[in-house]
Design a protein around this motif. Structure first.
Motif, PDB file in Angstrom:
ATOM      1  N   ASP A   1      36.602  44.169  47.673  1.00 57.71           N
ATOM      2  CA  ASP A   1      37.925  44.563  48.144  1.00 57.71           C
ATOM      3  C   ASP A   1      37.974  44.825  49.648  1.00 57.71           C
ATOM      4  O   ASP A   1      39.015  44.623  50.279  1.00 57.71           O
ATOM      5  CB  ASP A   1      38.406  45.806  47.394  1.00 57.71           C
ATOM      6  CG  ASP A   1      38.569  45.543  45.906  1.00 57.71           C
ATOM      7  OD1 ASP A   1      38.299  44.419  45.474  1.00 57.71           O
ATOM      8  OD2 ASP A   1      38.940  46.473  45.175  1.00 57.71           O
ATOM      9  N   LEU A   2      36.869  45.295  50.216  1.00 55.47           N
ATOM     10  CA  LEU A   2      36.850  45.548  51.656  1.00 55.47           C
ATOM     11  C   LEU A   2      36.169  44.427  52.426  1.00 55.47           C
ATOM     12  O   LEU A   2      36.764  43.838  53.334  1.00 55.47           O
ATOM     13  CB  LEU A   2      36.171  46.894  51.943  1.00 55.47           C
ATOM     14  CG  LEU A   2      36.898  48.142  51.395  1.00 55.47           C
ATOM     15  CD1 LEU A   2      36.194  49.405  51.841  1.00 55.47           C
ATOM     16  CD2 LEU A   2      38.362  48.167  51.806  1.00 55.47           C
ATOM     17  N   ASP A   3      34.916  44.126  52.076  1.00 56.40           N
ATOM     18  CA  ASP A   3      34.195  43.101  52.832  1.00 56.40           C
ATOM     19  C   ASP A   3      34.823  41.717  52.685  1.00 56.40           C
ATOM     20  O   ASP A   3      34.686  40.876  53.593  1.00 56.40           O
ATOM     21  CB  ASP A   3      32.729  43.043  52.368  1.00 56.40           C
ATOM     22  CG  ASP A   3      31.946  44.261  52.807  1.00 56.40           C
ATOM     23  OD1 ASP A   3      32.509  45.091  53.536  1.00 56.40           O
ATOM     24  OD2 ASP A   3      30.771  44.393  52.418  1.00 56.40           O
ATOM     25  N   ASN A   4      35.486  41.484  51.579  1.00 56.53           N
ATOM     26  CA  ASN A   4      36.100  40.181  51.349  1.00 56.53           C
ATOM     27  C   ASN A   4      37.598  40.235  51.679  1.00 56.53           C
ATOM     28  O   ASN A   4      38.058  39.674  52.667  1.00 56.53           O
ATOM     29  CB  ASN A   4      35.869  39.751  49.899  1.00 56.53           C
ATOM     30  CG  ASN A   4      36.146  38.279  49.666  1.00 56.53           C
ATOM     31  OD1 ASN A   4      36.941  37.678  50.353  1.00 56.53           O
ATOM     32  ND2 ASN A   4      35.502  37.697  48.671  1.00 56.53           N
ATOM     33  N   GLU A   5      38.350  40.933  50.842  1.00 53.04           N
ATOM     34  CA  GLU A   5      39.804  40.889  50.972  1.00 53.04           C
ATOM     35  C   GLU A   5      40.323  41.567  52.244  1.00 53.04           C
ATOM     36  O   GLU A   5      41.192  41.022  52.942  1.00 53.04           O
ATOM     37  CB  GLU A   5      40.444  41.513  49.731  1.00 53.04           C
ATOM     38  CG  GLU A   5      40.188  40.704  48.447  1.00 53.04           C
ATOM     39  CD  GLU A   5      40.881  41.296  47.235  1.00 53.04           C
ATOM     40  OE1 GLU A   5      41.290  42.478  47.312  1.00 53.04           O
ATOM     41  OE2 GLU A   5      41.008  40.586  46.229  1.00 53.04           O
ATOM     42  N   ALA A   6      39.821  42.773  52.553  1.00 51.09           N
ATOM     43  CA  ALA A   6      40.327  43.470  53.738  1.00 51.09           C
ATOM     44  C   ALA A   6      39.930  42.753  55.025  1.00 51.09           C
ATOM     45  O   ALA A   6      40.726  42.659  55.969  1.00 51.09           O
ATOM     46  CB  ALA A   6      39.820  44.917  53.764  1.00 51.09           C
TER      47      ALA A   6
ATOM     48  N   HIS B   1      35.390  38.862  40.473  1.00 48.14           N
ATOM     49  CA  HIS B   1      34.779  39.628  41.551  1.00 48.14           C
ATOM     50  C   HIS B   1      33.282  39.743  41.317  1.00 48.14           C
ATOM     51  O   HIS B   1      32.472  39.544  42.229  1.00 48.14           O
ATOM     52  CB  HIS B   1      35.385  41.034  41.638  1.00 48.14           C
ATOM     53  CG  HIS B   1      36.857  41.047  41.884  1.00 48.14           C
ATOM     54  ND1 HIS B   1      37.599  42.206  41.838  1.00 48.14           N
ATOM     55  CD2 HIS B   1      37.736  40.056  42.181  1.00 48.14           C
ATOM     56  CE1 HIS B   1      38.869  41.934  42.097  1.00 48.14           C
ATOM     57  NE2 HIS B   1      38.969  40.636  42.296  1.00 48.14           N
ATOM     58  N   TYR B   2      32.921  40.086  40.076  1.00 55.66           N
ATOM     59  CA  TYR B   2      31.502  40.216  39.726  1.00 55.66           C
ATOM     60  C   TYR B   2      30.816  38.852  39.688  1.00 55.66           C
ATOM     61  O   TYR B   2      29.672  38.713  40.128  1.00 55.66           O
ATOM     62  CB  TYR B   2      31.356  40.920  38.377  1.00 55.66           C
ATOM     63  CG  TYR B   2      31.765  42.367  38.399  1.00 55.66           C
ATOM     64  CD1 TYR B   2      30.863  43.361  38.739  1.00 55.66           C
ATOM     65  CD2 TYR B   2      33.081  42.750  38.082  1.00 55.66           C
ATOM     66  CE1 TYR B   2      31.237  44.703  38.762  1.00 55.66           C
ATOM     67  CE2 TYR B   2      33.465  44.082  38.109  1.00 55.66           C
ATOM     68  CZ  TYR B   2      32.542  45.047  38.454  1.00 55.66           C
ATOM     69  OH  TYR B   2      32.913  46.362  38.492  1.00 55.66           O
TER      70      TYR B   2
END
Length: 396
Positions: free
Chosen positions: A314-319, A72-73
């Motif tokens: 987690d939000l901008d990518n996965e969600a 992620h980082y």
């Protein structure tokens, strides 16, 4: 919220007006610096694994498992945006303090990466600033968002030999302070306006208030142990209350039409599959929405102060990918960051503590607030670790 406690109870490392253990400061008190306390994040690719070792210290997690989170980082060059945000927050906070005639420097220290809390406290002491009021970049009650900071304050004072010389108090959790909530409210209003302009009916829209999931056992222990907050403890109750306050305000302003549904969801789970964590997961919930007639979703990062990794990945990518796969139109609304209303509210919280403003004169947006100046006995226990020495609260 009201509570009494015997005068003889002492709070370690506290200023005089908080040392007696009262829920709220018993008398006005002076501080000579603000301590901005945060989580910290890596500043480059070589920092990522050492940083994650710090975050997971004591759990015996091997580096190969840490690499599962490290990507992620690494996607962002190994740099977490949280440090840049805190530099900016420190700058605007100092400016706002000065504009209100409060001559207090702001020191910044992190739990898991430089600048560390130890360095910030030692720097303050070297400059003759020994009465510190801490502001943590976490608004809600749980072990990781409150008590762990308090434990770190106590640990730092003991490890540096500054216990008895430096005092550290902490402002109470500010989840329902107006300036923290306002940026979320504005973001939801803008998203709903966009969806309405695109022709979506209220029943085709869903608002998901997302926050970091935590182990269910820890959630149940969040907040004072002598109060019943229902399933999920104070942590879940606080998010639920803030979400309700936002939607009620928007309904009163006709920004949210009748039929617009919402709920609190969770993200960023990191525990083993066998361990219960708070649910539902934001991506799982998004996948279910089309079957309920939903065509547009606003994802609101209600548990987060700024756009750090859990928001960006987690939000901008996965969600957002989950929404695309579900055929939904999706918007991720802003975090408070350095929104002027939030910065002003932080200064208001500092003044409340310095002036010992009575609890019934501290405006909040939910019935759960104002939260306590001094954390109550048994507050926010970590099931795995139990209770360790902590500042800014009563011992269990």
């Amino acid at each position: 919220m009201t509570e009494t406690h015997p005068e003889t109870t002492e709070v370690p490392h506290a200023a005089e007006a908080s040392a007696g253990g009262h829920p709220f400061a018993a008398a006005p008190q002076e501080y000579d610096a603000i301590l901005l306390a945060s989580f910290g994040g890596p500043e480059g690719q070589d920092d990522v694994i050492p940083f994650l070792r710090n975050v997971t210290r004591g759990r015996g997690i091997p580096d190969e498992r840490l690499e599962e989170v490290a990507h992620h980082y690494r996607h962002f060059g190994g740099v977490s945006p949280i440090n840049a945000h805190n530099k900016q927050l420190r700058e605007v906070l100092e400016k706002e303090l000065r504009s209100q005639g409060i001559d207090l420097p702001v020191y910044w220290g992190n739990r898991n990466w430089g600048p560390y809390l130890e360095d910030a406290v030692k720097e303050a002491a070297a400059n003759g600033h020994t009465r510190l009021l801490a502001v943590a970049t976490s608004a809600y009650s749980s072990y990781s968002s409150c008590r762990q900071y308090r434990e770190d304050f106590a640990r730092v004072l003991l490890d540096t030999g500054l216990a008895g010389t430096v005092l550290i108090d902490k402002i109470g959790q500010y989840f329902d302070a107006a300036g923290f909530v306002q940026p979320f409210t504005e973001g939801v209003a803008e998203a709903l306006s966009e969806f309405s302009a695109a022709g979506f009916a209220p029943e085709e829209i869903r608002v998901l208030f997302s926050t970091h999931s935590i182990p269910t056992a820890d959630a149940e222990r969040s907040g004072p142990r002598d109060q019943d907050f229902g399933d999920g403890g104070a942590y879940a109750a606080q998010h639920q209350a803030v979400g309700a306050a936002i939607m009620e305000q928007l309904a009163a302003e006709s920004a949210a039409q009748p039929g617009t549904e919402w709920q609190v969801v969770y993200q960023s789970r990191s525990g083993p599959p066998t361990q219960p964590w708070l649910e539902p997961d934001v991506c799982d919930r998004i996948a279910e929405l089309p079957a309920e007639g939903v065509k547009a979703v606003a994802v609101v990062p209600l548990g987060f102060l700024s756009d750090h990794m859990e928001v960006l990945w987690d939000l901008d990518n996965e969600a957002m990918e989950a929404a695309e796969e579900a055929g939904l139109r999706a918007v991720r609304t802003p975090t408070p960051g350095v929104h002027p209303a939030f910065v002003t509210t932080v200064v208001d919280l500092i003044k409340e503590r310095m002036q010992a403003v009575p609890a019934d004169q501290r405006p909040r947006l939910t019935e759960l607030g104002p939260w306590y100046d001094v954390c109550r006995p048994g507050c926010c226990e970590n099931v795995r670790l139990g209770f360790r020495p902590a500042a800014a609260g009563l011992a269990p």
